[in-house]
Write a protein that holds these residues in place. Structure first.
Motif, PDB file in Angstrom:
ATOM      1  N   ASN A  85     -12.280  30.676 -36.712  1.00  0.00           N
ATOM      2  CA  ASN A  85     -13.570  30.869 -35.874  1.00  0.00           C
ATOM      3  C   ASN A  85     -14.612  31.830 -36.494  1.00  0.00           C
ATOM      4  OD1 ASN A  85     -14.277  31.795 -33.321  1.00  0.00           O
ATOM      5  ND2 ASN A  85     -13.140  33.798 -33.212  1.00  0.00           N
ATOM      6  N   LEU A  86     -14.993  30.982 -37.654  1.00  0.00           N
ATOM      7  CA  LEU A  86     -16.141  31.313 -38.374  1.00  0.00           C
ATOM      8  C   LEU A  86     -17.363  30.353 -37.993  1.00  0.00           C
ATOM      9  CD1 LEU A  86     -14.756  31.608 -42.207  1.00  0.00           C
ATOM     10  CD2 LEU A  86     -15.641  33.713 -40.559  1.00  0.00           C
ATOM     11  N   SER A  87     -18.447  31.072 -37.730  1.00  0.00           N
ATOM     12  CA  SER A  87     -19.787  30.191 -37.259  1.00  0.00           C
ATOM     13  C   SER A  87     -20.703  30.467 -38.160  1.00  0.00           C
ATOM     14  CB  SER A  87     -19.909  30.814 -35.734  1.00  0.00           C
ATOM     15  OG  SER A  87     -21.051  30.057 -35.297  1.00  0.00           O
ATOM     16  N   ALA A  88     -21.503  29.255 -38.188  1.00  0.00           N
ATOM     17  CA  ALA A  88     -22.817  29.296 -38.952  1.00  0.00           C
ATOM     18  C   ALA A  88     -23.685  30.465 -38.255  1.00  0.00           C
ATOM     19  CB  ALA A  88     -23.566  28.092 -38.862  1.00  0.00           C
ATOM     20  N   ALA A  89     -23.412  30.929 -37.131  1.00  0.00           N
ATOM     21  CA  ALA A  89     -24.166  32.013 -36.449  1.00  0.00           C
ATOM     22  C   ALA A  89     -23.994  33.269 -37.229  1.00  0.00           C
ATOM     23  CB  ALA A  89     -24.036  32.322 -34.932  1.00  0.00           C
ATOM     24  N   GLN A  90     -22.926  33.677 -37.689  1.00  0.00           N
ATOM     25  CA  GLN A  90     -22.522  34.742 -38.597  1.00  0.00           C
ATOM     26  C   GLN A  90     -23.058  34.588 -39.979  1.00  0.00           C
ATOM     27  OE1 GLN A  90     -19.627  33.738 -36.666  1.00  0.00           O
ATOM     28  NE2 GLN A  90     -20.598  34.722 -34.776  1.00  0.00           N
ATOM     29  N   LEU A  91     -23.636  33.852 -40.472  1.00  0.00           N
ATOM     30  CA  LEU A  91     -23.963  33.563 -41.904  1.00  0.00           C
ATOM     31  C   LEU A  91     -25.171  34.276 -42.283  1.00  0.00           C
ATOM     32  CD1 LEU A  91     -23.539  29.834 -42.689  1.00  0.00           C
ATOM     33  CD2 LEU A  91     -22.462  31.495 -43.941  1.00  0.00           C
ATOM     34  N   TYR A  92     -25.281  34.854 -43.410  1.00  0.00           N
ATOM     35  CA  TYR A  92     -26.468  35.656 -43.892  1.00  0.00           C
ATOM     36  C   TYR A  92     -27.473  34.587 -44.486  1.00  0.00           C
ATOM     37  CZ  TYR A  92     -24.654  40.231 -44.228  1.00  0.00           C
ATOM     38  OH  TYR A  92     -23.735  41.436 -43.747  1.00  0.00           O
ATOM     39  N   PRO A  93     -28.556  34.785 -43.977  1.00  0.00           N
ATOM     40  CA  PRO A  93     -29.708  33.611 -44.584  1.00  0.00           C
ATOM     41  C   PRO A  93     -29.500  33.352 -46.154  1.00  0.00           C
ATOM     42  CG  PRO A  93     -30.719  35.343 -43.290  1.00  0.00           C
ATOM     43  CD  PRO A  93     -29.163  35.777 -43.614  1.00  0.00           C
ATOM     44  N   GLU A  94     -29.936  31.841 -46.368  1.00  0.00           N
ATOM     45  CA  GLU A  94     -29.646  31.604 -47.655  1.00  0.00           C
ATOM     46  C   GLU A  94     -30.992  32.232 -48.587  1.00  0.00           C
ATOM     47  OE1 GLU A  94     -29.734  27.372 -48.693  1.00  0.00           O
ATOM     48  OE2 GLU A  94     -28.899  26.678 -46.882  1.00  0.00           O
ATOM     49  N   GLY A  95     -30.638  32.631 -49.677  1.00  0.00           N
ATOM     50  CA  GLY A  95     -31.647  33.277 -50.683  1.00  0.00           C
ATOM     51  C   GLY A  95     -31.460  34.716 -50.333  1.00  0.00           C
ATOM     52  N   VAL A  96     -30.599  35.120 -49.663  1.00  0.00           N
ATOM     53  CA  VAL A  96     -30.519  36.674 -49.498  1.00  0.00           C
ATOM     54  C   VAL A  96     -29.728  37.037 -50.818  1.00  0.00           C
ATOM     55  CG1 VAL A  96     -29.302  38.715 -48.367  1.00  0.00           C
ATOM     56  CG2 VAL A  96     -30.464  36.929 -47.100  1.00  0.00           C
ATOM     57  N   TYR A  97     -30.200  38.348 -51.768  1.00  0.00           N
ATOM     58  CA  TYR A  97     -29.750  38.717 -52.651  1.00  0.00           C
ATOM     59  C   TYR A  97     -28.657  39.690 -52.521  1.00  0.00           C
ATOM     60  CZ  TYR A  97     -28.827  41.184 -57.036  1.00  0.00           C
ATOM     61  OH  TYR A  97     -28.339  41.974 -58.102  1.00  0.00           O
ATOM     62  N   PHE A  98     -27.367  39.549 -53.020  1.00  0.00           N
ATOM     63  CA  PHE A  98     -26.442  40.412 -53.133  1.00  0.00           C
ATOM     64  C   PHE A  98     -25.967  40.704 -54.495  1.00  0.00           C
ATOM     65  CE2 PHE A  98     -25.913  38.050 -49.225  1.00  0.00           C
ATOM     66  CZ  PHE A  98     -25.907  39.015 -48.258  1.00  0.00           C
ATOM     67  N   GLU A  99     -25.464  41.890 -54.703  1.00  0.00           N
ATOM     68  CA  GLU A  99     -25.197  42.455 -56.033  1.00  0.00           C
ATOM     69  C   GLU A  99     -24.047  41.572 -56.549  1.00  0.00           C
ATOM     70  OE1 GLU A  99     -24.437  46.577 -55.610  1.00  0.00           O
ATOM     71  OE2 GLU A  99     -26.619  46.814 -55.201  1.00  0.00           O
ATOM     72  N   ALA A 100     -22.965  41.113 -55.876  1.00  0.00           N
ATOM     73  CA  ALA A 100     -21.610  40.478 -56.377  1.00  0.00           C
ATOM     74  C   ALA A 100     -22.106  38.922 -56.456  1.00  0.00           C
ATOM     75  CB  ALA A 100     -20.527  40.642 -55.472  1.00  0.00           C
ATOM     76  N   GLY A 101     -23.235  38.482 -56.083  1.00  0.00           N
ATOM     77  CA  GLY A 101     -23.562  37.040 -56.184  1.00  0.00           C
ATOM     78  C   GLY A 101     -23.456  36.395 -54.891  1.00  0.00           C
ATOM     79  N   ASN A 102     -23.707  35.117 -55.230  1.00  0.00           N
ATOM     80  CA  ASN A 102     -23.542  34.231 -54.003  1.00  0.00           C
ATOM     81  C   ASN A 102     -23.007  32.709 -54.491  1.00  0.00           C
ATOM     82  OD1 ASN A 102     -24.617  35.587 -51.733  1.00  0.00           O
ATOM     83  ND2 ASN A 102     -26.683  35.022 -51.984  1.00  0.00           N
ATOM     84  N   LYS A 103     -23.013  32.393 -55.656  1.00  0.00           N
ATOM     85  CA  LYS A 103     -22.728  31.299 -56.301  1.00  0.00           C
ATOM     86  C   LYS A 103     -21.228  30.368 -55.610  1.00  0.00           C
ATOM     87  CE  LYS A 103     -22.591  28.518 -60.408  1.00  0.00           C
ATOM     88  NZ  LYS A 103     -22.700  28.540 -61.993  1.00  0.00           N
ATOM     89  N   GLY A 104     -21.531  29.256 -54.977  1.00  0.00           N
ATOM     90  CA  GLY A 104     -20.391  28.683 -54.520  1.00  0.00           C
ATOM     91  C   GLY A 104     -19.682  29.300 -53.450  1.00  0.00           C
TER      92      GLY A 104
END
Length: 133
Positions: free
Chosen positions: A18-37
């Motif tokens: 029940n995960l949807s692309a509508a709940q994704l943060y936009p690409e390129g948003v910086y997070f302290e813990a990273g985004n890789k993979g």
């Protein structure tokens, strides 16, 4: 976003998360813990997942220029098969307006919303959106 947004399933057992692309943060948003993979969600259906607190004592990067020694995070697993899907981090958007206590800005001072960081290899796309014509 179209009504046929992509949804995600567990790669191990195929359970609908029940995960949807509508709940994704936009690409390129910086997070302290990273985004890789990973895919970063702002909301998850907690009835489809298991959560387990994890507390490790070992060095890690808390931000790009600061080392931490104790990492507290929450493991996210598939409720159907138990496969590790990712972790919950507290480095999402601020949960309040303003600059926080004493006008400072790090996540330790400003309360943050949770970010559900799911590994891309742990999920499959159930219905990818159609390509634009």
């Amino acid at each position: 976003m179209s009504s046929s947004a992509a949804t995600y399933r567990c790669a191990a057992c195929g359970a609908d998360l029940n995960l949807s692309a509508a709940q994704l943060y936009p690409e390129g948003v910086y997070f302290e813990a990273g985004n890789k993979g990973t895919l970063s969600f702002s909301w998850v259906d907690e009835s489809r997942l298991r959560f387990a607190a994890e507390d490790k004592i070992r060095p890690f990067f808390e931000t790009l220029s600061y080392w931490g020694i104790q990492r507290k995070r929450t493991r996210i697993s598939c409720d159907a098969c138990g496969r590790l899907l990712g972790y919950v981090y507290d480095d999402g958007p601020p949960a309040m307006q303003g600059t926080g206590q004493f006008g400072m800005g790090p996540s330790q001072i400003i309360p943050r919303r949770p970010r559900y960081r799911i590994k891309t290899k742990a999920v499959t796309v159930a219905n990818p959106p159609a390509a634009a014509a």
